[in-house]
Write an enzyme that holds these catalytic residues in place. Structure first.
Site: not given
Ligand code: PLP
Length: 395
Positions: A141, A226, A255
């Site tokens: 994700f 990520d 986050k």
């Molecule tokens: N990358 C990862 C690993 C995530 O867990 C998330 C959100 O859960 C995102 C990207 C996306 O982040 P945002 O919701 O702040 O755009």
């Protein structure tokens, strides 16, 4: 609930005025402190989800709250045409925690941190005339913007939004041969989570991430990690990749960096970051002082409290207690990012029952529940949460 001035009922109106992108909320929270939340009826909950791994220092942390209030009274925003104080300080701290030798771009969310990484990879690789493609993993994700959705390895989420941007492909997670086969002369970067958070708390194998690093070096492509969910001490190290003894070329985070204040950041080795020149990428709010002053306070508290050690210790206590429960068949995770696999296939239903019982968690897969409490969670709070969970599993 009624409007304070008009005395008219307001409970229905706010929900009806929102686009139906989220399911209807079971609870409306009005206040938080540390690991505790209170709803609009005054009922107390233990928050073992932290706003999806965001409020890692707990709700309303006094130092973060003071930093935000003080900055709001001092200077909110001047645009990126001008310098401000906290942004470069936060960038320097992040670079130190990442081992040094890099530079930071500030955004406002995880998806945007990934977007910056994808654009950087394209610019670095020469774009359509050179290398531009990004390989990521199935079950990953990476966000909901078009490019971060394209990188997200969940085809069902793609379907309603086709055609997605070109240049994204997916391979099986933890399968080095599949990755090696996917890297051709168009590939600029590999983009992976060290622990797939939304995908179910799935850990990369030690050999896999090390192999990815070697493969990226051999083929001359960027290794991008990520860390939006795993970063900033959640897994027991400042960044989850640090469990694997490797250093990526690009790291994305968000986050926990703001403890609830929207902020994202993309770190890249200086020689990679050099692909960007002025005008290549920008965002009105990214790096503005309100968000970066919150992040500065977050990092100061995390360093003082040794948040990675706290996450390791509390994570061990929570994992052990969960594993001892009848109804839990296995526990996986790192630090305080944990999934409890249930003997009955009822992750979401169990999470809903926990909420009823005063414990906030989420059903991360049909068979598992995710726990991601604040990193400063106390032993007593862990014991209380496990007792609630035990009761829900065996009423
Ligand atoms: N990358 C990862 C690993 C995530 O867990 C998330 C959100 O859960 C995102 C990207 C996306 O982040 P945002 O919701 O702040 O755009």
């Amino acid at each position: 609930m009624t409007d304070e001035t008009t005395n008219a009922p307001v409970a229905e109106a706010p929900a009806a005025s929102l686009m139906p992108t989220y399911g209807s909320a079971a609870v409306t929270f009005v206040k938080g402190a540390g690991t505790e939340l209170w709803d609009d009826a005054g009922r107390r909950y233990l928050d073992f989800l932290s706003g999806l791994a965001v409020t890692s220092l707990g709700h309303a942390h006094p130092e973060v709250a003071d930093a935000i209030a003080e900055q709001a009274r001092t200077l909110l925003h001047v645009s990126n045409l001008f310098g401000t104080i906290p942004g470069p300080q936060v960038a320097a701290t992040l670079d130190r925690l990442l081992g040094g030798g890099g530079q930071v771009f500030f955004a406002n969310s995880g998806a945007e941190a990934n977007e910056a990484a994808f654009k950087l990879a394209r610019k670095w690789g020469g774009g359509a005339h050179g290398r531009y493609a990004v390989v990521s993993a199935y079950n990953s994700f990476h966000g909901r913007t078009l490019a971060s959705l394209a990188a997200t390895g969940q085809p069902a989420k793609h379907e309603p939004f086709q055609p997605l941007p070109e240049g994204f492909r997916h391979v099986e997670f933890n399968n080095l041969d599949a990755l090696a086969n996917a890297i051709d002369s168009t590939v600029a970067a590999v983009h992976l989570e060290a622990v797939q958070g939304e995908g179910g708390v799935n850990l990369a194998d030690q050999d896999y991430l090390r192999g990815v690093r070697e493969l990226c070096d051999e083929r001359g492509v960027l290794m991008m990690i990520d860390e939006v969910q795993t970063g900033l001490a959640r897994t027991g190290r400042w960044f989850a990749f640090q469990h694997y003894g490797i250093v990526p070329d690009v790291v994305c985070m968000a986050k926990a960096l703001g403890n609830g204040m929207p902020i994202g950041a993309t770190w890249a080795k200086t020689e990679v970051a050099a692909a960007f020149v002025a005008g290549d990428h920008a965002t009105t709010y990214g790096g503005q002082p309100l968000a970066t002053s919150a992040a500065r306070a977050v990092l100061a508290v995390m360093e003082r409290e040794d948040a990675p050690a706290r996450a390791t210790r509390a994570g061990a206590r929570l994992s052990e207690a969960l594993l001892a429960l009848p109804g839990v068949s296995s526990v996986r995770g790192l630090g305080l990012l944990i999934a409890a696999e249930l003997t009955e296939a009822n992750g979401p239903e169990t999470a809903a029952a926990c909420l009823q019982a005063g414990l906030v968690v989420n059903g991360i897969t049909p068979t598992a529940v995710r726990f991601a409490p604040p990193l400063l969670v106390s032993d007593a709070e862990i014991d209380e949460a496990v007792a609630i969970f035990a009761k829900v599993l065996a009423p």
